[in-house]
Scaffold this motif. Structure first.
Motif, mmCIF file in Angstrom:
data_model
loop_
_atom_site.group_PDB
_atom_site.id
_atom_site.type_symbol
_atom_site.label_atom_id
_atom_site.label_comp_id
_atom_site.label_asym_id
_atom_site.label_seq_id
_atom_site.Cartn_x
_atom_site.Cartn_y
_atom_site.Cartn_z
ATOM 1 N N HIS A 182 -37.701 -42.383 -3.987
ATOM 2 C CA HIS A 182 -38.523 -41.372 -3.335
ATOM 3 C C HIS A 182 -39.812 -42.027 -2.864
ATOM 4 C CE1 HIS A 182 -39.324 -37.054 -2.740
ATOM 5 N NE2 HIS A 182 -40.566 -37.263 -3.141
ATOM 6 N N ALA A 183 -40.202 -41.765 -1.642
ATOM 7 C CA ALA A 183 -41.448 -42.317 -1.100
ATOM 8 C C ALA A 183 -42.230 -41.218 -0.403
ATOM 9 C CB ALA A 183 -41.159 -43.458 -0.128
ATOM 10 N N VAL A 184 -43.547 -41.225 -0.598
ATOM 11 C CA VAL A 184 -44.423 -40.223 0.004
ATOM 12 C C VAL A 184 -45.645 -40.935 0.577
ATOM 13 C CG1 VAL A 184 -45.742 -38.100 -0.366
ATOM 14 C CG2 VAL A 184 -43.697 -38.540 -1.749
ATOM 15 N N TRP A 185 -46.033 -40.522 1.789
ATOM 16 C CA TRP A 185 -47.255 -41.013 2.424
ATOM 17 C C TRP A 185 -48.165 -39.822 2.701
ATOM 18 C CZ3 TRP A 185 -42.395 -42.734 3.390
ATOM 19 C CH2 TRP A 185 -42.158 -44.116 3.240
ATOM 20 N N PHE A 186 -49.435 -39.965 2.365
ATOM 21 C CA PHE A 186 -50.429 -38.912 2.582
ATOM 22 C C PHE A 186 -51.331 -39.344 3.741
ATOM 23 C CE2 PHE A 186 -49.249 -39.054 -1.889
ATOM 24 C CZ PHE A 186 -48.846 -37.747 -2.114
ATOM 25 N N HIS A 187 -51.452 -38.478 4.758
ATOM 26 C CA HIS A 187 -52.124 -38.878 5.992
ATOM 27 C C HIS A 187 -53.519 -38.301 6.165
ATOM 28 C CE1 HIS A 187 -48.181 -40.329 6.848
ATOM 29 N NE2 HIS A 187 -47.667 -39.142 7.046
ATOM 30 N N GLY A 188 -53.841 -37.237 5.452
ATOM 31 C CA GLY A 188 -55.143 -36.621 5.647
ATOM 32 C C GLY A 188 -55.372 -35.536 4.618
ATOM 33 N N PRO A 189 -56.560 -34.947 4.611
ATOM 34 C CA PRO A 189 -56.885 -33.934 3.603
ATOM 35 C C PRO A 189 -56.087 -32.646 3.813
ATOM 36 C CG PRO A 189 -58.628 -34.080 5.251
ATOM 37 C CD PRO A 189 -57.676 -35.207 5.531
ATOM 38 N N PHE A 190 -55.772 -31.985 2.724
ATOM 39 C CA PHE A 190 -55.085 -30.690 2.761
ATOM 40 C C PHE A 190 -55.249 -30.045 1.395
ATOM 41 C CE2 PHE A 190 -52.015 -33.755 1.192
ATOM 42 C CZ PHE A 190 -51.450 -33.116 0.099
ATOM 43 N N ARG A 191 -54.894 -28.778 1.318
ATOM 44 C CA ARG A 191 -54.857 -28.051 0.055
ATOM 45 C C ARG A 191 -53.428 -27.564 -0.170
ATOM 46 N NH1 ARG A 191 -59.803 -26.663 -2.350
ATOM 47 N NH2 ARG A 191 -58.586 -25.236 -3.676
ATOM 48 N N ALA A 192 -52.917 -27.791 -1.364
ATOM 49 C CA ALA A 192 -51.566 -27.338 -1.685
ATOM 50 C C ALA A 192 -51.527 -25.860 -2.047
ATOM 51 C CB ALA A 192 -50.993 -28.162 -2.832
ATOM 52 N N ASP A 193 -52.692 -25.212 -2.205
ATOM 53 C CA ASP A 193 -52.709 -23.770 -2.413
ATOM 54 C C ASP A 193 -52.953 -23.023 -1.101
ATOM 55 O OD1 ASP A 193 -55.359 -24.495 -2.122
ATOM 56 O OD2 ASP A 193 -56.014 -23.731 -4.069
ATOM 57 N N GLU A 194 -52.886 -23.724 0.022
ATOM 58 C CA GLU A 194 -52.842 -23.119 1.352
ATOM 59 C C GLU A 194 -51.518 -23.513 1.996
ATOM 60 O OE1 GLU A 194 -56.329 -24.463 3.400
ATOM 61 O OE2 GLU A 194 -57.689 -23.298 2.117
ATOM 62 N N TRP A 195 -51.070 -22.722 2.963
ATOM 63 C CA TRP A 195 -49.731 -22.893 3.509
ATOM 64 C C TRP A 195 -49.518 -24.277 4.125
ATOM 65 C CZ3 TRP A 195 -46.157 -19.789 1.941
ATOM 66 C CH2 TRP A 195 -46.404 -18.429 1.711
ATOM 67 N N SER A 226 -45.712 -37.334 4.785
ATOM 68 C CA SER A 226 -44.370 -37.756 5.200
ATOM 69 C C SER A 226 -43.594 -38.171 3.959
ATOM 70 C CB SER A 226 -44.437 -38.945 6.172
ATOM 71 O OG SER A 226 -45.047 -38.572 7.387
ATOM 72 N N VAL A 227 -42.288 -37.865 3.950
ATOM 73 C CA VAL A 227 -41.450 -38.083 2.769
ATOM 74 C C VAL A 227 -40.128 -38.706 3.191
ATOM 75 C CG1 VAL A 227 -40.375 -37.001 0.747
ATOM 76 C CG2 VAL A 227 -42.434 -35.978 1.757
ATOM 77 N N VAL A 228 -39.623 -39.634 2.398
ATOM 78 C CA VAL A 228 -38.260 -40.152 2.546
ATOM 79 C C VAL A 228 -37.645 -40.236 1.158
ATOM 80 C CG1 VAL A 228 -36.781 -42.055 3.270
ATOM 81 C CG2 VAL A 228 -38.802 -41.483 4.618
ATOM 82 N N GLN A 229 -36.406 -39.777 1.040
ATOM 83 C CA GLN A 229 -35.713 -39.834 -0.239
ATOM 84 C C GLN A 229 -34.255 -40.227 -0.041
ATOM 85 O OE1 GLN A 229 -34.110 -36.347 -2.873
ATOM 86 N NE2 GLN A 229 -36.174 -36.777 -3.629
ATOM 87 N N GLU A 230 -33.756 -41.095 -0.918
ATOM 88 C CA GLU A 230 -32.321 -41.342 -0.991
ATOM 89 C C GLU A 230 -31.810 -40.723 -2.280
ATOM 90 O OE1 GLU A 230 -29.318 -44.953 -0.034
ATOM 91 O OE2 GLU A 230 -30.687 -45.325 -1.709
ATOM 92 N N GLY A 231 -30.683 -40.021 -2.169
ATOM 93 C CA GLY A 231 -30.142 -39.364 -3.342
ATOM 94 C C GLY A 231 -28.648 -39.581 -3.476
ATOM 95 N N LEU A 232 -28.150 -39.329 -4.665
ATOM 96 C CA LEU A 232 -26.726 -39.390 -4.952
ATOM 97 C C LEU A 232 -26.086 -38.054 -4.597
ATOM 98 C CD1 LEU A 232 -24.313 -40.884 -6.451
ATOM 99 C CD2 LEU A 232 -25.052 -39.599 -8.485
ATOM 100 N N ILE A 233 -25.036 -38.056 -3.802
ATOM 101 C CA ILE A 233 -24.221 -36.860 -3.540
ATOM 102 C C ILE A 233 -22.750 -37.292 -3.683
ATOM 103 C CG2 ILE A 233 -25.844 -35.502 -2.180
ATOM 104 C CD1 ILE A 233 -24.455 -36.614 0.332
ATOM 105 N N ARG A 234 -22.307 -37.406 -4.902
ATOM 106 C CA ARG A 234 -20.987 -37.952 -5.210
ATOM 107 C C ARG A 234 -19.973 -36.823 -5.411
ATOM 108 N NH1 ARG A 234 -21.601 -41.322 -10.161
ATOM 109 N NH2 ARG A 234 -22.091 -43.042 -8.729
ATOM 110 N N GLN A 235 -18.909 -36.862 -4.650
ATOM 111 C CA GLN A 235 -17.825 -35.900 -4.841
ATOM 112 C C GLN A 235 -16.988 -36.302 -6.050
ATOM 113 O OE1 GLN A 235 -16.280 -36.070 -0.638
ATOM 114 N NE2 GLN A 235 -16.228 -33.850 -0.924
ATOM 115 N N ARG A 236 -16.564 -35.320 -6.815
ATOM 116 C CA ARG A 236 -15.728 -35.582 -7.974
ATOM 117 C C ARG A 236 -14.652 -34.515 -8.047
ATOM 118 N NH1 ARG A 236 -20.293 -34.292 -12.628
ATOM 119 N NH2 ARG A 236 -20.668 -32.114 -12.066
ATOM 120 N N PRO A 237 -13.568 -34.757 -8.761
ATOM 121 C CA PRO A 237 -12.494 -33.777 -8.826
ATOM 122 C C PRO A 237 -12.999 -32.440 -9.359
ATOM 123 C CG PRO A 237 -11.773 -35.879 -9.709
ATOM 124 C CD PRO A 237 -13.249 -35.995 -9.484
ATOM 125 N N ARG A 238 -12.568 -31.374 -8.717
ATOM 126 C CA ARG A 238 -12.968 -30.033 -9.151
ATOM 127 C C ARG A 238 -12.344 -29.701 -10.502
ATOM 128 N NH1 ARG A 238 -15.024 -25.418 -6.868
ATOM 129 N NH2 ARG A 238 -15.095 -26.420 -4.824
#
Length: 302
Positions: A244-257, A288-300
């Protein structure tokens, strides 16, 4: 602008996770912290909790006036929600304008998560951004999406438990891919929504960036599944955030939309790559965000 009352936008009868409690770490030593506040957790700790608390720990060891501008992290093992998490900070470097910290989150004597974060003294420079924000305002979107009325039972249950699982309120822009999946349809791997903390946060810029770090992991991996006719809670899918990678570009508040635009840009070999962008109300790209994740199919399993 709509006033922030701190109320949940989904059914509020269930206990909710408090952001300020989650980000309040106990300092054991100069570079050693312990995290609490993981309420109503599922079988494993949500990755955004560990990432946010790791960034709190790193930020508490940084010289005053330096703001985190990027972080890179690896999810190593599932977190145990029944015990605290210990965060060990390694002070890699304090330069003239940049500071680097590495954090290892541990439980039961093992590393479950590692994070490297870079902090920078604010300075002036060239400015531009692509793309621009193109979205309806949160006030123009319904509190509960109309499409939820006709959703399958699994999706309705998923939506109704959002207040228990995340300390944010939401306004969804368009139909979520999982609703189309419930009808047996396949759609583009993209989802978009406004979010903000359900409770007002202190003015500390670090806490707002930690809250956004938590939010950056919310729903992101699920954005990759619209094309494949499945959801993260499908019995035949194994999933996990990997890095997981995150870049912060400028000021903001997370309690505002903040407007979170998510895309699943690639999938293959049991993995998916997802990208996200957060904009503030004024249209500035702030995260900005980039993430790689596991999405592995397995027998039902019947």
């Amino acid at each position: 602008m709509e006033p922030h009352t701190g109320g949940a936008t989904t059914p509020d009868s269930a206990p909710t996770l408090r952001m300020t409690r989650m980000l309040d770490l106990e300092q054991l030593e100069v570079e050693l912290f312990r995290g609490f506040g993981v309420e109503r957790s599922p079988m494993r700790v949500f990755g955004g909790v560990v990432a946010a608390q790791s960034l709190v720990a790193a930020g508490r060891t940084v010289p005053a006036g330096r703001l985190v501008h990027s972080l890179h992290a690896y999810f190593l093992r599932p977190g145990d929600p029944s015990v605290p998490i210990v965060y060990r900070v390694d002070p890699i470097r304090d330069g003239g304008s940049f500071t680097t910290r590495r954090v290892t989150a541990q439980q039961h004597g093992e590393a479950i998560f590692t994070l490297s974060a870079s902090f920078h003294t604010p300075e002036d420079g060239f400015t531009h951004q692509l793309p621009r924000l193109d979205a309806p305002s949160p006030e123009d979107l319904p509190v509960t999406p109309g499409s939820m009325d006709d959703a399958d039972e699994l999706s309705r249950r998923w939506y109704s438990t959002l207040p228990e699982r995340h300390p944010f309120e939401f306004r969804f822009d368009g139909e979520l891919p999982r609703l189309a999946t419930g009808r047996g349809e396949r759609v583009a791997p993209r989802q978009r929504f406004w979010l903000r903390s359900r409770e007002p946060l202190p003015d500390d810029p670090l806490l707002h960036r930690c809250a956004a770090t938590y939010a950056s992991d919310m729903l992101l991996l699920s954005s990759s599944l619209g094309l494949h006719g499945t959801t993260l809670d499908s019995r035949d899918l194994q999933f996990a955030s990997l890095d997981h990678a995150v870049w912060f570009h400028g000021p903001f508040r997370a309690d505002e939309w903040l407007y979170y635009d998510q895309e699943g840009t690639w999938a293959g070999g049991g993995r998916a790559l997802c990208r996200g962008r957060m904009f503030n109300r004024a249209g500035a790209l702030v995260v900005s965000v980039v993430q790689e994740g596991l999405i592995r199919q397995r027998p039902r399993v019947e």
